[in-house]
Design a protein around this motif. Structure first.
Motif, PDB file in Angstrom:
ATOM      1  N   LEU A  90       0.829  -1.206   0.000  1.00 28.94           N
ATOM      2  CA  LEU A  90       0.000   0.000   0.000  1.00 28.94           C
ATOM      3  C   LEU A  90       0.869   1.264   0.000  1.00 28.94           C
ATOM      4  CD1 LEU A  90      -2.680  -1.157   2.602  1.00 28.94           C
ATOM      5  CD2 LEU A  90      -3.112  -0.705   0.176  1.00 28.94           C
ATOM      6  N   LEU A 121     -11.170   1.967  -0.700  1.00 37.33           N
ATOM      7  CA  LEU A 121     -10.206   2.324   0.340  1.00 37.33           C
ATOM      8  C   LEU A 121     -10.652   3.575   1.086  1.00 37.33           C
ATOM      9  CD1 LEU A 121      -6.828   1.571  -1.471  1.00 37.33           C
ATOM     10  CD2 LEU A 121      -8.148   0.118   0.077  1.00 37.33           C
ATOM     11  N   SER A 127     -13.917  -1.498   3.210  1.00 41.99           N
ATOM     12  CA  SER A 127     -12.456  -1.437   3.090  1.00 41.99           C
ATOM     13  C   SER A 127     -11.807  -2.461   4.011  1.00 41.99           C
ATOM     14  CB  SER A 127     -11.947  -0.028   3.419  1.00 41.99           C
ATOM     15  OG  SER A 127     -12.203   0.305   4.764  1.00 41.99           O
ATOM     16  N   ILE A 131      -9.528  -5.836   2.874  1.00 39.16           N
ATOM     17  CA  ILE A 131      -8.233  -6.182   3.462  1.00 39.16           C
ATOM     18  C   ILE A 131      -8.260  -7.607   4.012  1.00 39.16           C
ATOM     19  CG2 ILE A 131      -6.677  -5.660   5.389  1.00 39.16           C
ATOM     20  CD1 ILE A 131      -7.357  -2.683   4.944  1.00 39.16           C
ATOM     21  N   ALA A 164      -4.035   2.313   3.812  1.00 38.00           N
ATOM     22  CA  ALA A 164      -5.106   2.069   2.840  1.00 38.00           C
ATOM     23  C   ALA A 164      -5.888   3.348   2.562  1.00 38.00           C
ATOM     24  CB  ALA A 164      -6.035   0.973   3.354  1.00 38.00           C
TER      25      ALA A 164
END
Length: 333
Positions: A90, A121, A127, A131, A164
């Motif tokens: 990231l 994100l 989000s 992940i 992120a």
């Protein structure tokens, strides 16, 4: 081949001294030896070519642009095996993107097989769930211990979230063109259904993720109508094309006034980076052809826009119903 490489280096140099002196300094050789290499009287060794390529920050593809056009070099993104690896990925993605925000007329074309990364994100359950899904695919320990999303959300490292969100924000300051089709959101919906049915995602959080996906769809629609990225410091443009013919690929092309480069998927979120100029031109031409047979959503009639987005809302509602009822399996088609 060497003469083309040397000519390219001359274009990249910014020194006020002579080019020969600069080459001599970089290679740590005498002026006469550098002169012979610059004028093709002595061949560059592979080691010297690599040193020069690193110094001028160029791809060694430039050494191979003469000869076979069917062989190119690519760069693979850093491997991701755990939380630390994802955080590194990231951060490196952010470092690659942030310079583009300062380049006039820089733009990105995104072939959206799935919901484009930067839409997800944000500070949302979606989000965090993305992940979780990425790490489940690459982290053997997470797969073996069968960690649920409900447990993961309590332990997710804040630095990972910060990286992120930071990457998601920087995309707002670059001109974006996306190509979607009717299946672009299917992957995200299928991921929710899979982990819900596997007992690794609670009904409560599954429904919250559905709400977040719906928010993304609404946000995309609003930006497509306005033709601009909401919250952009650079007043960046946003164009959404709908393609009813081709399946998308999640290939991303970055275009600046001086260069084209594209990233094509390798594994879950790792990519091959391709800078080879003829190949980049072929990909750019392919994108142009795709857009020529697609509908630019802002130019489509109100009915066509409503039909496209209503299909996605219907799919999300189907998933909600499935989660609430917890009955027989269904798919989105």
């Amino acid at each position: 081949m060497q003469s083309i490489f040397i000519d390219y280096l001359k274009e990249k140099t910014s020194t006020k001294t002579s080019f020969v002196e600069e080459i001599a300094s970089v290679l740590d050789i005498g002026y006469d030896a550098a002169y012979r290499r610059v004028n093709n009287k002595t061949n560059l060794s592979l080691e010297e070519a690599v040193i020069l390529a690193k110094h001028y920050n160029i791809s060694l593809n430039k050494l191979f642009e003469v000869g076979s056009q069917n062989t190119i070099l690519t760069e693979l993104s850093p491997p991701i095996h755990n939380t630390e690896g994802l955080n590194t990925w990231l951060k490196q993605s952010y470092s690659s993107i942030i310079p583009l925000t300062k380049v006039k007329n820089a733009s990105i074309i995104y072939s959206a097989k799935d919901i484009p990364l930067f839409h997800t994100l944000k500070d949302s359950f979606l989000s965090r769930y993305k992940i979780y899904v990425w790490l489940k695919d690459v982290d053997t320990n997470m797969t073996q211990n069968k960690m649920s999303f409900d447990d993961f959300i309590e332990t997710i490292p804040q630095p990972l979230l910060d990286s992120a969100f930071k990457l998601g924000e920087v995309y707002r300051d670059i001109n974006i063109t996306e190509i979607w089709n009717n299946t672009t959101i299917n992957g995200s919906l299928q991921q929710v259904l899979y982990y819900f049915e596997a007992g690794m995602l609670s009904q409560e959080l599954a429904l919250k993720i559905c709400d977040d996906i719906e928010d993304v769809v609404k946000h995309v629609e609003e930006q497509a109508i306005k033709q601009s990225l909401i919250g952009s410091k650079n007043k960046s443009s946003y164009q959404l094309y709908i393609n009813d013919i081709h399946t998308m690929s999640n290939t991303i092309m970055i275009i600046t006034p001086g260069q084209k480069v594209f990233f094509t998927p390798f594994t879950v979120i790792s990519y091959f980076k391709i800078e080879h100029l003829p190949t980049c031109e072929l990909m750019f031409e392919f994108f142009q052809k795709q857009m020529s047979i697609s509908k630019l959503l802002v130019n489509a009639g109100e009915k066509d826009r409503a039909l496209f987005f209503n299909r996605m809302h219907q799919k999300i509602n189907k998933l909600r119903s499935r989660i609430k009822l917890d009955t027989e399996f269904f798919d989105f088609e």
